[in-house]
Design a protein around this motif. Structure first.
Motif, PDB file in Angstrom:
ATOM      1  N   THR A   1       0.825  -1.205   0.000  1.00  0.00           N
ATOM      2  CA  THR A   1       0.000   0.000   0.000  1.00  0.00           C
ATOM      3  C   THR A   1       0.862   1.259   0.000  1.00  0.00           C
ATOM      4  O   THR A   1       0.594   2.205  -0.745  1.00  0.00           O
ATOM      5  CB  THR A   1      -0.928   0.006   1.228  1.00  0.00           C
ATOM      6  N   THR A   2       1.908   1.276   0.811  1.00  0.00           N
ATOM      7  CA  THR A   2       2.784   2.442   0.879  1.00  0.00           C
ATOM      8  C   THR A   2       3.462   2.704  -0.460  1.00  0.00           C
ATOM      9  O   THR A   2       3.491   3.846  -0.955  1.00  0.00           O
ATOM     10  CB  THR A   2       3.856   2.242   1.969  1.00  0.00           C
ATOM     11  N   LEU A   3       3.997   1.667  -1.077  1.00  0.00           N
ATOM     12  CA  LEU A   3       4.670   1.840  -2.366  1.00  0.00           C
ATOM     13  C   LEU A   3       3.686   2.221  -3.470  1.00  0.00           C
ATOM     14  O   LEU A   3       4.003   3.031  -4.348  1.00  0.00           O
ATOM     15  CB  LEU A   3       5.424   0.566  -2.740  1.00  0.00           C
ATOM     16  N   SER A   4       2.476   1.673  -3.414  1.00  0.00           N
ATOM     17  CA  SER A   4       1.457   2.033  -4.411  1.00  0.00           C
ATOM     18  C   SER A   4       1.076   3.505  -4.301  1.00  0.00           C
ATOM     19  O   SER A   4       0.884   4.193  -5.313  1.00  0.00           O
ATOM     20  CB  SER A   4       0.213   1.157  -4.233  1.00  0.00           C
ATOM     21  N   LEU A   5       0.980   4.004  -3.077  1.00  0.00           N
ATOM     22  CA  LEU A   5       0.644   5.416  -2.878  1.00  0.00           C
ATOM     23  C   LEU A   5       1.759   6.321  -3.399  1.00  0.00           C
ATOM     24  O   LEU A   5       1.492   7.384  -3.969  1.00  0.00           O
ATOM     25  CB  LEU A   5       0.391   5.685  -1.392  1.00  0.00           C
TER      26      LEU A   5
END
Length: 212
Positions: A195-199
């Protein structure tokens, strides 16, 4: 990326090897039994050393030995993320880093030798606090360099604070690891990283900070 001196600089080569064997043996015991259930007798039996040898290299007894184990494991946390952690210049490198983190903790399981910093040694032990701070600072600096490199390449929004972003990444990993140690499941760690990398990627595409 060495977190701290292991106290072996003044020893002879044979002495350093013996000390290292004791530290590695203690780490193996902790992985199998957990920190609370590991005794000096267990470590002595595994490493084929005498009680006098253990206290020769670790005069402070179990607490000093556990701190040495924690220092070695702190170094290993970063070593296991290489070579990706030091070269986070592409999304492919970030994906490889993410995979290395997941692989490391999946293999580790619920018994983390580094966990002695917050169990046996306690949160208020100054040496343990210093070691933890060194690990987080070194880890965060490497991730910050990666974020900055991606910002310069136009792959991450330049308006993001690189240091705070790196801090959030470290927190995402450590939060997932805490749940892993409590439940034995790696799903939360995987979700936090993905989720962090996607954001971060979405923010660059949209030309705005994620969540803005």
């Amino acid at each position: 990326m060495t977190i701290g001196a292991d106290g072996a600089e003044r020893l002879t080569r044979k002495g350093r090897e013996t000390r290292r064997r004791i530290v590695e043996g203690a780490a193996e015991e902790i992985r199998e039994r957990g920190a609370a259930d590991t005794t000096l007798d267990d470590i002595r039996a595994r490493t084929a050393t005498s009680k006098s040898q253990i206290f020769h290299y670790f005069p402070g007894g179990k607490e000093e030995l556990l701190l040495a184990v924690a220092a070695r494991e702190a170094d290993r946390v970063l070593e296991d993320q290489e070579p990706h952690l030091s070269d986070l210049r592409t999304w492919s490198a970030w994906r490889d880093w993410r995979d290395a983190v997941l692989r490391r903790y999946e293999q580790q399981g619920v018994n983390c030798p580094l966990g002695v910093l917050i169990t046996e040694l306690g949160r208020t032990t100054p040496a343990a606090q210093q070691l933890t701070g060194q690990l987080i600072s070194t880890w965060q600096a490497a991730l910050r360099a990666g974020v900055q490199a991606m910002q310069e390449a136009g792959e991450i929004d330049r308006r993001l604070d690189a240091d705070r972003t790196a801090a959030a990444l470290v927190a995402a990993v450590q939060g997932g690891v805490t749940i892993l140690m409590a439940t034995g499941g790696i799903a939360h760690l995987e979700a936090a990283l993905d989720t962090t990398l996607s954001l971060l990627r979405a923010g660059a595409r949209d030309g705005q900070c994620p969540g803005a």
